[in-house]
Write a protein that holds these residues in place. Structure first.
Motif, PDB file in Angstrom:
ATOM      1  N   MET A 155       0.822  -1.211   0.000  1.00 26.54           N
ATOM      2  CA  MET A 155       0.000   0.000   0.000  1.00 26.54           C
ATOM      3  C   MET A 155       0.854   1.259   0.000  1.00 26.54           C
ATOM      4  N   TYR A 156       2.049   1.166   0.611  1.00 27.27           N
ATOM      5  CA  TYR A 156       2.914   2.331   0.723  1.00 27.27           C
ATOM      6  C   TYR A 156       3.647   2.643  -0.579  1.00 27.27           C
ATOM      7  N   LEU A 171      -8.198   0.903  -6.589  1.00 27.69           N
ATOM      8  CA  LEU A 171      -7.477   1.630  -7.630  1.00 27.69           C
ATOM      9  C   LEU A 171      -6.098   1.071  -7.940  1.00 27.69           C
ATOM     10  N   ASP A 172      -5.573   0.192  -7.099  1.00 31.62           N
ATOM     11  CA  ASP A 172      -4.224  -0.338  -7.325  1.00 31.62           C
ATOM     12  C   ASP A 172      -4.331  -1.778  -7.837  1.00 31.62           C
ATOM     13  N   PRO A 173      -3.801  -2.072  -9.024  1.00 27.40           N
ATOM     14  CA  PRO A 173      -3.875  -3.431  -9.567  1.00 27.40           C
ATOM     15  C   PRO A 173      -3.247  -4.485  -8.654  1.00 27.40           C
ATOM     16  N   GLN A 174      -2.278  -4.091  -7.809  1.00 29.49           N
ATOM     17  CA  GLN A 174      -1.645  -5.049  -6.899  1.00 29.49           C
ATOM     18  C   GLN A 174      -2.633  -5.630  -5.880  1.00 29.49           C
ATOM     19  N   ALA A 175      -3.708  -4.898  -5.625  1.00 28.93           N
ATOM     20  CA  ALA A 175      -4.615  -5.299  -4.554  1.00 28.93           C
ATOM     21  C   ALA A 175      -5.225  -6.672  -4.798  1.00 28.93           C
ATOM     22  N   ARG A 180      -5.986 -12.111  -1.073  1.00 27.34           N
ATOM     23  CA  ARG A 180      -6.342 -13.375  -1.709  1.00 27.34           C
ATOM     24  C   ARG A 180      -7.847 -13.557  -1.820  1.00 27.34           C
ATOM     25  N   ASP A 181      -8.605 -12.855  -0.978  1.00 26.02           N
ATOM     26  CA  ASP A 181     -10.064 -12.844  -1.093  1.00 26.02           C
ATOM     27  C   ASP A 181     -10.515 -11.415  -1.399  1.00 26.02           C
ATOM     28  N   TRP A 182     -10.036 -10.897  -2.523  1.00 24.25           N
ATOM     29  CA  TRP A 182     -10.249  -9.496  -2.875  1.00 24.25           C
ATOM     30  C   TRP A 182     -11.722  -9.125  -2.917  1.00 24.25           C
ATOM     31  N   VAL A 239      -3.662 -12.989   2.902  1.00 25.77           N
ATOM     32  CA  VAL A 239      -2.765 -12.083   2.186  1.00 25.77           C
ATOM     33  C   VAL A 239      -1.745 -12.885   1.395  1.00 25.77           C
ATOM     34  N   ARG A 240      -1.383 -12.393   0.220  1.00 26.48           N
ATOM     35  CA  ARG A 240      -0.219 -12.921  -0.510  1.00 26.48           C
ATOM     36  C   ARG A 240       0.821 -11.813  -0.527  1.00 26.48           C
ATOM     37  N   HIS A 241       1.756 -11.886   0.415  1.00 20.25           N
ATOM     38  CA  HIS A 241       2.724 -10.810   0.607  1.00 20.25           C
ATOM     39  C   HIS A 241       3.898 -10.977  -0.347  1.00 20.25           C
TER      40      HIS A 241
END
Length: 295
Positions: A155-156, A171-175, A180-182, A239-241
């Motif tokens: 996020m940062y 708004l961020d494609p990485q999200a 993992r459960d977007w 989360v997939r970190h």
């Protein structure tokens, strides 16, 4: 001073959207009403059916659903809560909207972004095995400990400040990779913002955020239109970190009573699990990073 007329218009719209969507989702069978032959032309309950269940006149309910809710009594609210089978979060949201609708005091637009008090920062910094993050009702991240900052690292990457979990989600494609459960996270984010809009209809930053998300994200517009609300309490985040891989983290949240509007969110891992190993690895990685600004 702000535009009271515009705020009241927005509150009435929120009441209309909320009551209309609650009525549409409830079938006569669910409400315990008799169903006769023939095709119904409306989805869900009719206005007259809600009025009957709530113990009020049809005319009065129609006026309420149009957003004219100033002066509504607790008894009438309870009747509507019962008729529409509202849960705890929905009852609180409707009560917030009705209270705001009847508030004729001089309007002050809320725009300040509160900071984290030093004692709170010291407390969360002491949680070395727990990822701790403090956010407000707009889902701005106000502060974090080192592990929380590391957990929210993707996020940062966006230079926009404050970091905001709803902006990241929509708004961020990485999200979509990070969460993992977007789908659930996206719904929760919209629902939490909807609840906050009822609590604080004069929050200028919140209005701007909702406008930005509505303009830039069809996914947000779809979820916002549902007018659902949620209370953030506990659960599990998956989360997939990018540094340590998959994590399943039970979390608990609690309001900071001395700082109204601030919520402490704490993530842990079940002992002796791959997530616990990954969280320890993330803590080691965080310790090796340069000093971070918690917000």
């Amino acid at each position: 001073m702000g535009d009271r007329k515009q705020v009241q218009t927005d509150i009435r719209r929120q009441i209309r959207e909320f009551l209309t969507t609650r009525r549409a989702r409830l079938t006569p069978e669910q409400a315990g009403l008799p169903v006769y032959g023939g095709n119904r032309r409306v989805k869900g309950l009719r206005r007259e059916e809600v009025a009957t269940l709530a113990g009020i006149s049809v005319e009065y309910y129609i006026r309420l659903e149009r957003g004219d809710a100033a002066g509504v009594s607790e008894g009438v609210l309870e009747g509507i809560n019962h008729a529409l089978q509202l849960n705890e979060a929905e009852r609180a949201h409707l009560s917030d909207l009705v209270r705001a609708c009847g508030d004729n005091r001089p309007l002050k637009l809320v725009s300040a972004r509160p900071s984290l008090r030093p004692p709170v920062q010291r407390i969360i910094d002491s949680m070395t095995t727990t990822a701790a993050v403090v956010h407000n009702g707009r889902l701005d991240v106000l502060g974090a400990n080192a592990l929380g900052r590391a957990l929210y690292e993707p996020m940062y990457a966006d230079p926009t400040r404050p970091v905001n979990t709803a902006r990241f989600a929509f708004l961020d494609p990485q999200a979509r990779t990070f969460w993992r459960d977007w789908e659930r996270i996206a719904a929760d984010s919209a629902n939490l913002l909807r609840a906050e809009a009822g609590r604080n209809p004069c929050d200028h930053d919140l209005t701007e955020l909702i406008g930005e998300l509505s303009t830039r994200s069809e996914d947000f517009r779809v979820r916002w239109a549902r007018a659902d609300v949620r209370i953030h309490t506990s659960g599990v985040k998956r989360v997939r970190h990018p540094v340590v891989g998959d994590l399943e983290l039970p979390y608990e949240s609690t309001p900071l009573l001395a700082d109204p509007g601030q919520i402490l969110l704490m993530y842990t891992a079940e002992p002796d699990t791959p997530s616990a190993d990954a969280l320890r690895l993330l803590a080691s990685w965080a310790a090796s990073q340069p000093s971070w600004d918690g917000a």
